[in-house]
Design a protein around this motif. Structure first.
Motif, PDB file in Angstrom:
ATOM      1  N   UNK A 159       0.837  -1.204   0.000  1.00  0.00           N
ATOM      2  CA  UNK A 159       0.000   0.000   0.000  1.00  0.00           C
ATOM      3  C   UNK A 159       0.870   1.252   0.000  1.00  0.00           C
ATOM      4  N   UNK A 160       0.473   2.255  -0.792  1.00  0.00           N
ATOM      5  CA  UNK A 160       1.155   3.548  -0.796  1.00  0.00           C
ATOM      6  C   UNK A 160       0.126   4.665  -0.605  1.00  0.00           C
ATOM      7  N   UNK A 161       0.594   5.893  -0.520  1.00  0.00           N
ATOM      8  CA  UNK A 161      -0.258   7.030  -0.146  1.00  0.00           C
ATOM      9  C   UNK A 161      -1.554   7.139  -0.943  1.00  0.00           C
ATOM     10  N   UNK A 162      -1.479   7.008  -2.259  1.00  0.00           N
ATOM     11  CA  UNK A 162      -2.665   7.208  -3.088  1.00  0.00           C
ATOM     12  C   UNK A 162      -3.735   6.142  -2.833  1.00  0.00           C
ATOM     13  N   UNK A 163      -3.336   4.978  -2.338  1.00  0.00           N
ATOM     14  CA  UNK A 163      -4.305   3.913  -2.052  1.00  0.00           C
ATOM     15  C   UNK A 163      -5.269   4.298  -0.935  1.00  0.00           C
ATOM     16  N   UNK A 164      -4.830   5.186  -0.053  1.00  0.00           N
ATOM     17  CA  UNK A 164      -5.664   5.560   1.090  1.00  0.00           C
ATOM     18  C   UNK A 164      -6.862   6.417   0.674  1.00  0.00           C
ATOM     19  N   UNK A 165      -6.782   7.038  -0.490  1.00  0.00           N
ATOM     20  CA  UNK A 165      -7.903   7.857  -0.952  1.00  0.00           C
ATOM     21  C   UNK A 165      -9.160   7.023  -1.149  1.00  0.00           C
ATOM     22  N   UNK A 166      -8.993   5.751  -1.467  1.00  0.00           N
ATOM     23  CA  UNK A 166     -10.136   4.856  -1.658  1.00  0.00           C
ATOM     24  C   UNK A 166     -10.525   4.126  -0.378  1.00  0.00           C
ATOM     25  N   UNK A 167      -9.705   4.269   0.653  1.00  0.00           N
ATOM     26  CA  UNK A 167      -9.948   3.517   1.891  1.00  0.00           C
ATOM     27  C   UNK A 167     -10.451   4.384   3.039  1.00  0.00           C
ATOM     28  N   UNK A 168     -10.174   5.692   2.976  1.00  0.00           N
ATOM     29  CA  UNK A 168     -10.462   6.571   4.109  1.00  0.00           C
ATOM     30  C   UNK A 168     -11.259   7.789   3.638  1.00  0.00           C
ATOM     31  N   UNK A 169     -12.342   8.092   4.329  1.00  0.00           N
ATOM     32  CA  UNK A 169     -13.131   9.277   4.004  1.00  0.00           C
ATOM     33  C   UNK A 169     -12.400  10.527   4.480  1.00  0.00           C
ATOM     34  N   UNK A 170     -12.332  11.535   3.602  1.00  0.00           N
ATOM     35  CA  UNK A 170     -11.587  12.748   3.948  1.00  0.00           C
ATOM     36  C   UNK A 170     -12.150  13.939   3.180  1.00  0.00           C
ATOM     37  N   UNK A 171     -11.843  15.163   3.633  1.00  0.00           N
ATOM     38  CA  UNK A 171     -12.373  16.367   2.973  1.00  0.00           C
ATOM     39  C   UNK A 171     -11.640  16.683   1.678  1.00  0.00           C
TER      40      UNK A 171
END
Length: 401
Positions: A159-171
């Motif tokens: 997993x790298x940074x961009x993968x978290x955009x699909x895993x974590x809700x954020x503003x």
């Protein structure tokens, strides 16, 4: 033959851009300082053992644009013994080995230097394109486990940074204006080569980040003669995205985000603490760019992933920045974990990666008897003794509060 390992994220491609157009490679550097002796064959065996379970230190870049990949190769990690060094560990003087090239194009993305000087120093250098501060900590941890005869834990995720955009809700990401001044005054000259200064602060880890941020603002105001206590500055704080993963997940890819903290002389430790907590509560470190921008970042050629020197120098000439600087802190370090094979660690510190866009980058490493602080800065803002003065002011303010 190299085998595919993981994709290259847009942020990592911006780090590759840095290498293409700069004399200094973008390298993360962790240093263990102490006494004893170096058993070179033992270190080589331990590093080989750790590298076997951490493919992230054996990566080479293959392909172009959106087709580019990190691939795992079978090369050995360079381990170099340097005798009779004059480096004192306080700055870059007498340390040309810290400027040595690491290149994802050739596959040399990690190296270990064993340095004999007034003290023994072990330097771990990792190219920022393949990992972040936590990555290097995982790798170093496993090297010392192997030095002690244990089995390294290794990596189990890509997993790298961009993968978290699909895993974590954020503003959504918000635009930021350029309205912060350099803490050390106007640029002098045109050299943007990184300078750095190390100072151990006699302070505890309790509320360390807000205390340091307030000290940065006070030191900057004193150096610039700013008497307006209500004037705010924006300070960048790095955040490890692995906080959103199970503790059993270990990835050495770049998994760092950041939040902005607004600080004035009127701010209190409680004010800054609440601001940090509020940002983390809504996952602001993962502020989302538009889907179109993410798509373009994947497919645009690397030459469009950063600013050329001419534009950066113009920014320094104008003297206005999006942020005062960046602060990064690691968790408290147990020195017993970094002592083995005849080497005993007395302290550990991190040297910030070369950054030309912001006035400073500060790394904080809490140890048993204080906090190791290293301040990195482009030379045109650091020269004429300004870096040392800024560093010592921050330390004095934190120690006094």
């Amino acid at each position: 033959m190299a085998t595919k390992y993981r994709k290259i994220s847009p942020v990592e491609r911006s780090y590759l851009f840095h290498d293409r157009y700069n004399e200094q490679p973008l390298v993360l550097c962790a240093v263990a300082e102490g006494y004893g002796e170096f058993d070179l064959p033992q270190w080589k065996r331990a590093i080989k053992k750790a590298a076997a379970v951490h493919p992230g230190v054996r990566l080479i870049k293959k392909g172009r644009s959106g087709f580019s990949q990190w691939c795992v190769d079978d090369f050995e990690i360079p381990v170099t013994l340097i005798e009779d060094s004059l480096w004192d560990g306080k700055g870059p003087e007498n340390a040309d080995f810290l400027r040595g090239k690491l290149s994802p194009d050739t596959g040399k993305v990690f190296e270990v230097l064993l340095i004999k000087s007034d003290k023994l120093r072990v330097v771990f250098r990792l190219h920022h394109g393949v990992g972040d501060a936590t990555s290097i900590r995982y790798i170093v941890r496993d090297i010392f486990i192997a030095l002690k005869g244990g089995e390294p834990i290794g990596s189990n995720s890509t997993l790298c940074d961009v993968d978290f955009l699909d895993r974590v809700e954020s503003p959504k990401i918000q635009p930021v204006s350029r309205d912060d001044d350099s803490p050390t005054g106007a640029a002098v000259g045109t050299s943007m080569r990184q300078q750095w200064c190390r100072r151990k602060i006699k302070a505890s880890e309790f509320k360390l980040l807000p205390r340091v941020m307030l000290a940065i603002k006070q030191a900057a105001d004193e150096m610039n003669g700013n008497e307006d206590e209500s004037n705010e500055a924006r300070i960048r704080l790095t955040v490890d995205l692995r906080r959103h993963l199970p503790l059993t997940t270990c990835t050495t890819a770049n998994c760092s985000g950041a939040i902005d903290v607004n600080v004035s002389r009127q701010s209190s430790v409680l004010d800054v603490t609440r601001q940090i907590k509020a940002s983390l509560k809504i996952n602001k470190e993962l502020a989302r760019p538009s889907p179109l921008l993410v798509f373009l970042a994947r497919w645009l050629p690397t030459k469009f992933h950063g600013m050329k020197d001419k534009a950066i120098l113009q920014l320094h000439d104008e003297g206005k920045y999006m942020r005062l600087g960046t602060v990064s802190k690691v968790n408290r370090i147990n020195l017993d974990d970094y002592s083995a094979a005849g080497f005993t660690a007395e302290t550990l510190f991190g040297i910030p990666p070369a950054s030309k866009l912001l006035p400073f980058f500060i790394s904080l490493s809490p140890v048993a008897d204080g906090v190791e602080m290293v301040v990195g800065m482009p030379e045109l803002l650091a020269n004429e003794g300004r870096l040392e003065k800024f560093t010592h002011k921050i330390a004095a303010i934190v120690e006094a509060c």
